[in-house]
Design a protein around this motif. Structure first.
Motif, PDB file in Angstrom:
ATOM      1  N   ALA A  91     -15.462   3.158  55.258  1.00  0.00           N
ATOM      2  CA  ALA A  91     -16.303   2.180  55.963  1.00  0.00           C
ATOM      3  C   ALA A  91     -17.700   2.739  56.191  1.00  0.00           C
ATOM      4  CB  ALA A  91     -15.653   1.802  57.290  1.00  0.00           C
ATOM      5  N   LEU A  92     -17.788   4.002  56.585  1.00  0.00           N
ATOM      6  CA  LEU A  92     -19.091   4.619  56.826  1.00  0.00           C
ATOM      7  C   LEU A  92     -19.893   4.729  55.525  1.00  0.00           C
ATOM      8  CD1 LEU A  92     -20.987   5.963  58.852  1.00  0.00           C
ATOM      9  CD2 LEU A  92     -19.840   8.137  58.392  1.00  0.00           C
ATOM     10  N   VAL A  93     -19.240   5.156  54.468  1.00  0.00           N
ATOM     11  CA  VAL A  93     -19.914   5.296  53.169  1.00  0.00           C
ATOM     12  C   VAL A  93     -20.431   3.948  52.675  1.00  0.00           C
ATOM     13  CG1 VAL A  93     -19.557   5.837  50.728  1.00  0.00           C
ATOM     14  CG2 VAL A  93     -18.655   7.366  52.481  1.00  0.00           C
ATOM     15  N   VAL A  94     -19.579   2.929  52.728  1.00  0.00           N
ATOM     16  CA  VAL A  94     -19.969   1.603  52.232  1.00  0.00           C
ATOM     17  C   VAL A  94     -21.084   1.012  53.094  1.00  0.00           C
ATOM     18  CG1 VAL A  94     -19.171  -0.771  51.878  1.00  0.00           C
ATOM     19  CG2 VAL A  94     -17.742   1.148  51.170  1.00  0.00           C
ATOM     20  N   ALA A  95     -20.988   1.190  54.412  1.00  0.00           N
ATOM     21  CA  ALA A  95     -22.024   0.652  55.299  1.00  0.00           C
ATOM     22  C   ALA A  95     -23.387   1.262  54.983  1.00  0.00           C
ATOM     23  CB  ALA A  95     -21.648   0.913  56.752  1.00  0.00           C
ATOM     24  N   VAL A  96     -23.437   2.568  54.830  1.00  0.00           N
ATOM     25  CA  VAL A  96     -24.705   3.236  54.516  1.00  0.00           C
ATOM     26  C   VAL A  96     -25.216   2.799  53.146  1.00  0.00           C
ATOM     27  CG1 VAL A  96     -25.786   5.471  54.065  1.00  0.00           C
ATOM     28  CG2 VAL A  96     -24.242   5.214  56.008  1.00  0.00           C
ATOM     29  N   THR A  97     -24.300   2.647  52.184  1.00  0.00           N
ATOM     30  CA  THR A  97     -24.696   2.213  50.842  1.00  0.00           C
ATOM     31  C   THR A  97     -25.304   0.816  50.867  1.00  0.00           C
ATOM     32  OG1 THR A  97     -22.924   3.542  49.855  1.00  0.00           O
ATOM     33  CG2 THR A  97     -23.881   1.812  48.489  1.00  0.00           C
ATOM     34  N   VAL A  98     -24.676  -0.095  51.607  1.00  0.00           N
ATOM     35  CA  VAL A  98     -25.207  -1.464  51.704  1.00  0.00           C
ATOM     36  C   VAL A  98     -26.580  -1.456  52.355  1.00  0.00           C
ATOM     37  CG1 VAL A  98     -24.859  -3.724  52.772  1.00  0.00           C
ATOM     38  CG2 VAL A  98     -22.928  -2.517  51.760  1.00  0.00           C
ATOM     39  N   GLU A  99     -26.755  -0.610  53.359  1.00  0.00           N
ATOM     40  CA  GLU A  99     -28.060  -0.524  54.032  1.00  0.00           C
ATOM     41  C   GLU A  99     -29.134   0.043  53.102  1.00  0.00           C
ATOM     42  OE1 GLU A  99     -25.948   0.196  58.392  1.00  0.00           O
ATOM     43  OE2 GLU A  99     -26.861   1.857  57.302  1.00  0.00           O
ATOM     44  N   ILE A 100     -28.752   0.966  52.224  1.00  0.00           N
ATOM     45  CA  ILE A 100     -29.707   1.508  51.257  1.00  0.00           C
ATOM     46  C   ILE A 100     -30.106   0.445  50.238  1.00  0.00           C
ATOM     47  CG2 ILE A 100     -29.949   3.143  49.332  1.00  0.00           C
ATOM     48  CD1 ILE A 100     -28.244   5.104  50.916  1.00  0.00           C
ATOM     49  N   VAL A 101     -29.120  -0.323  49.792  1.00  0.00           N
ATOM     50  CA  VAL A 101     -29.358  -1.270  48.701  1.00  0.00           C
ATOM     51  C   VAL A 101     -30.000  -2.568  49.180  1.00  0.00           C
ATOM     52  CG1 VAL A 101     -28.226  -2.658  46.915  1.00  0.00           C
ATOM     53  CG2 VAL A 101     -27.475  -0.308  47.326  1.00  0.00           C
ATOM     54  N   ALA A 102     -29.511  -3.115  50.310  1.00  0.00           N
ATOM     55  CA  ALA A 102     -29.897  -4.492  50.619  1.00  0.00           C
ATOM     56  C   ALA A 102     -30.177  -4.803  52.077  1.00  0.00           C
ATOM     57  CB  ALA A 102     -28.796  -5.448  50.120  1.00  0.00           C
ATOM     58  N   ASN A 103     -29.572  -4.090  53.013  1.00  0.00           N
ATOM     59  CA  ASN A 103     -29.646  -4.512  54.409  1.00  0.00           C
ATOM     60  C   ASN A 103     -30.646  -3.650  55.188  1.00  0.00           C
ATOM     61  OD1 ASN A 103     -28.879  -6.255  56.441  1.00  0.00           O
ATOM     62  ND2 ASN A 103     -27.156  -5.012  57.116  1.00  0.00           N
ATOM     63  N   PRO A 104     -31.749  -4.213  55.653  1.00  0.00           N
ATOM     64  CA  PRO A 104     -32.798  -3.415  56.312  1.00  0.00           C
ATOM     65  C   PRO A 104     -32.448  -3.040  57.747  1.00  0.00           C
ATOM     66  CG  PRO A 104     -33.442  -5.715  56.287  1.00  0.00           C
ATOM     67  CD  PRO A 104     -32.138  -5.629  55.529  1.00  0.00           C
ATOM     68  N   GLN A 105     -31.430  -2.230  57.904  1.00  0.00           N
ATOM     69  CA  GLN A 105     -31.047  -1.730  59.220  1.00  0.00           C
ATOM     70  C   GLN A 105     -30.177  -0.491  59.025  1.00  0.00           C
ATOM     71  OE1 GLN A 105     -28.593  -4.793  61.111  1.00  0.00           O
ATOM     72  NE2 GLN A 105     -26.765  -3.851  60.293  1.00  0.00           N
ATOM     73  N   GLY A 106     -29.950   0.244  60.092  1.00  0.00           N
ATOM     74  CA  GLY A 106     -28.989   1.338  60.065  1.00  0.00           C
ATOM     75  C   GLY A 106     -29.485   2.622  59.415  1.00  0.00           C
ATOM     76  N   LEU A 107     -28.566   3.563  59.279  1.00  0.00           N
ATOM     77  CA  LEU A 107     -28.889   4.881  58.751  1.00  0.00           C
ATOM     78  C   LEU A 107     -29.309   4.837  57.286  1.00  0.00           C
ATOM     79  CD1 LEU A 107     -25.936   6.841  60.422  1.00  0.00           C
ATOM     80  CD2 LEU A 107     -28.344   6.894  61.089  1.00  0.00           C
ATOM     81  N   GLY A 108     -28.685   3.957  56.514  1.00  0.00           N
ATOM     82  CA  GLY A 108     -29.065   3.828  55.114  1.00  0.00           C
ATOM     83  C   GLY A 108     -30.507   3.384  54.960  1.00  0.00           C
ATOM     84  N   TYR A 109     -30.923   2.442  55.788  1.00  0.00           N
ATOM     85  CA  TYR A 109     -32.311   1.986  55.728  1.00  0.00           C
ATOM     86  C   TYR A 109     -33.253   3.080  56.200  1.00  0.00           C
ATOM     87  CZ  TYR A 109     -36.333  -1.109  56.160  1.00  0.00           C
ATOM     88  OH  TYR A 109     -37.572  -1.698  56.013  1.00  0.00           O
ATOM     89  N   GLY A 110     -32.779   3.909  57.130  1.00  0.00           N
ATOM     90  CA  GLY A 110     -33.579   5.058  57.551  1.00  0.00           C
ATOM     91  C   GLY A 110     -33.832   6.015  56.400  1.00  0.00           C
ATOM     92  N   PHE A 140     -27.677  14.748  56.901  1.00  0.00           N
ATOM     93  CA  PHE A 140     -26.885  15.641  57.747  1.00  0.00           C
ATOM     94  C   PHE A 140     -26.224  14.861  58.883  1.00  0.00           C
ATOM     95  CE2 PHE A 140     -26.552  18.322  61.544  1.00  0.00           C
ATOM     96  CZ  PHE A 140     -25.751  19.353  61.065  1.00  0.00           C
ATOM     97  N   TRP A 141     -26.964  13.916  59.454  1.00  0.00           N
ATOM     98  CA  TRP A 141     -26.445  13.131  60.575  1.00  0.00           C
ATOM     99  C   TRP A 141     -25.272  12.251  60.153  1.00  0.00           C
ATOM    100  CZ3 TRP A 141     -27.014  13.541  65.631  1.00  0.00           C
ATOM    101  CH2 TRP A 141     -26.621  12.476  66.440  1.00  0.00           C
ATOM    102  N   VAL A 142     -25.369  11.658  58.962  1.00  0.00           N
ATOM    103  CA  VAL A 142     -24.272  10.831  58.448  1.00  0.00           C
ATOM    104  C   VAL A 142     -23.022  11.693  58.249  1.00  0.00           C
ATOM    105  CG1 VAL A 142     -23.460   9.497  56.464  1.00  0.00           C
ATOM    106  CG2 VAL A 142     -25.754   9.107  57.362  1.00  0.00           C
ATOM    107  N   GLY A 143     -23.200  12.891  57.674  1.00  0.00           N
ATOM    108  CA  GLY A 143     -22.058  13.787  57.503  1.00  0.00           C
ATOM    109  C   GLY A 143     -21.458  14.206  58.824  1.00  0.00           C
TER     110      GLY A 143
END
Length: 219
Positions: A147-166, A184-187
């Motif tokens: 869940a954490l991996v997919v959430a960050v991936t979605v934020e990187i690709v498409a969703n402008p929020q969260g750690l992935g967008y950071g 490091f924080w995600v890990g």
């Protein structure tokens, strides 16, 4: 570490962490609950398992990120879109492991249930879930990491929020130190969540005495 301290001080890291955890948590709840319910059905009923085997094997290999365009059309940006994709991704491992765990319950426990004339709900909560708890918790640990991996991936690709967008904004601003801080924080976040679940697992399983409890009740 200086970048993490700065991001923590200005509140950006905590805000993005909360956004990721909420989206991942909502999706995980949907996926895990539906996966557990489906696993119970397939584990208890071999006929249902045979009937649903081919649709499951057809849909299960589908990459969750491939659903991003469809989810964006349905929900737009935000928690709903991200949690829908997380739910799809976490549903399958929980379903498969729950089915295996339920199907592997000791047949002698079911014989005791027959003697006690337990109903369906009683069998589920007194026999299947406690007996399969160790493997179900393993499934939940796997689902949390996914869940954490997919959430960050979605934020990187498409969703402008969260750690992935950071991570994306740090890349755009040419700040590699901030990018490493986010990684490091995600890990660290994944490690903390897994450690918390391991602690819960120890306490929960220490209190489970399925076989002894049923044997005493049978007497």
């Amino acid at each position: 570490m200086a970048s993490i301290a700065e991001l923590l001080t200005n509140g950006v890291l905590l805000t993005r962490t909360l956004q990721t955890i909420v989206s991942a948590g909502v999706g995980l709840c949907y996926g895990a609950l539906l996966g557990l319910a489906g696993g119970l059905l397939l584990g208890v009923s071999p006929n249902a398992a045979r009937l649903l085997n081919w649709p499951i094997e057809l849909l299960r290999p589908m990459p969750s990120v491939a659903l991003i365009p469809l989810s964006m059309m349905a929900f737009g940006f935000g928690v709903k879109m991200e949690s829908a994709i997380v739910g799809f991704a976490t549903f399958w491992p929980v379903l498969i492991l729950a089915q295996s765990a339920i199907a592997g319950v000791d047949r002698r426990l079911l014989e005791v249930a027959d003697v006690l004339q337990l109903g369906t709900a009683q069998r589920v909560f007194k026999i299947f879930l406690p007996a399969a708890a160790p493997r179900l918790i393993v499934a939940l640990r796997l689902a949390i990491g996914l869940a954490l991996v997919v959430a960050v991936t979605v934020e990187i690709v498409a969703n402008p929020q969260g750690l992935g967008y950071g991570l994306v904004t740090s890349q755009t601003a040419l700040k590699p130190a901030d990018m490493l801080a986010y990684l490091f924080w995600v890990g660290l976040l994944g490690w903390l969540l897994n450690s918390a679940l391991v602690a819960v697992q120890r306490h929960l399983l220490a209190g489970l005495g399925v076989g002894n409890a049923l044997a005493k009740e049978a007497r």
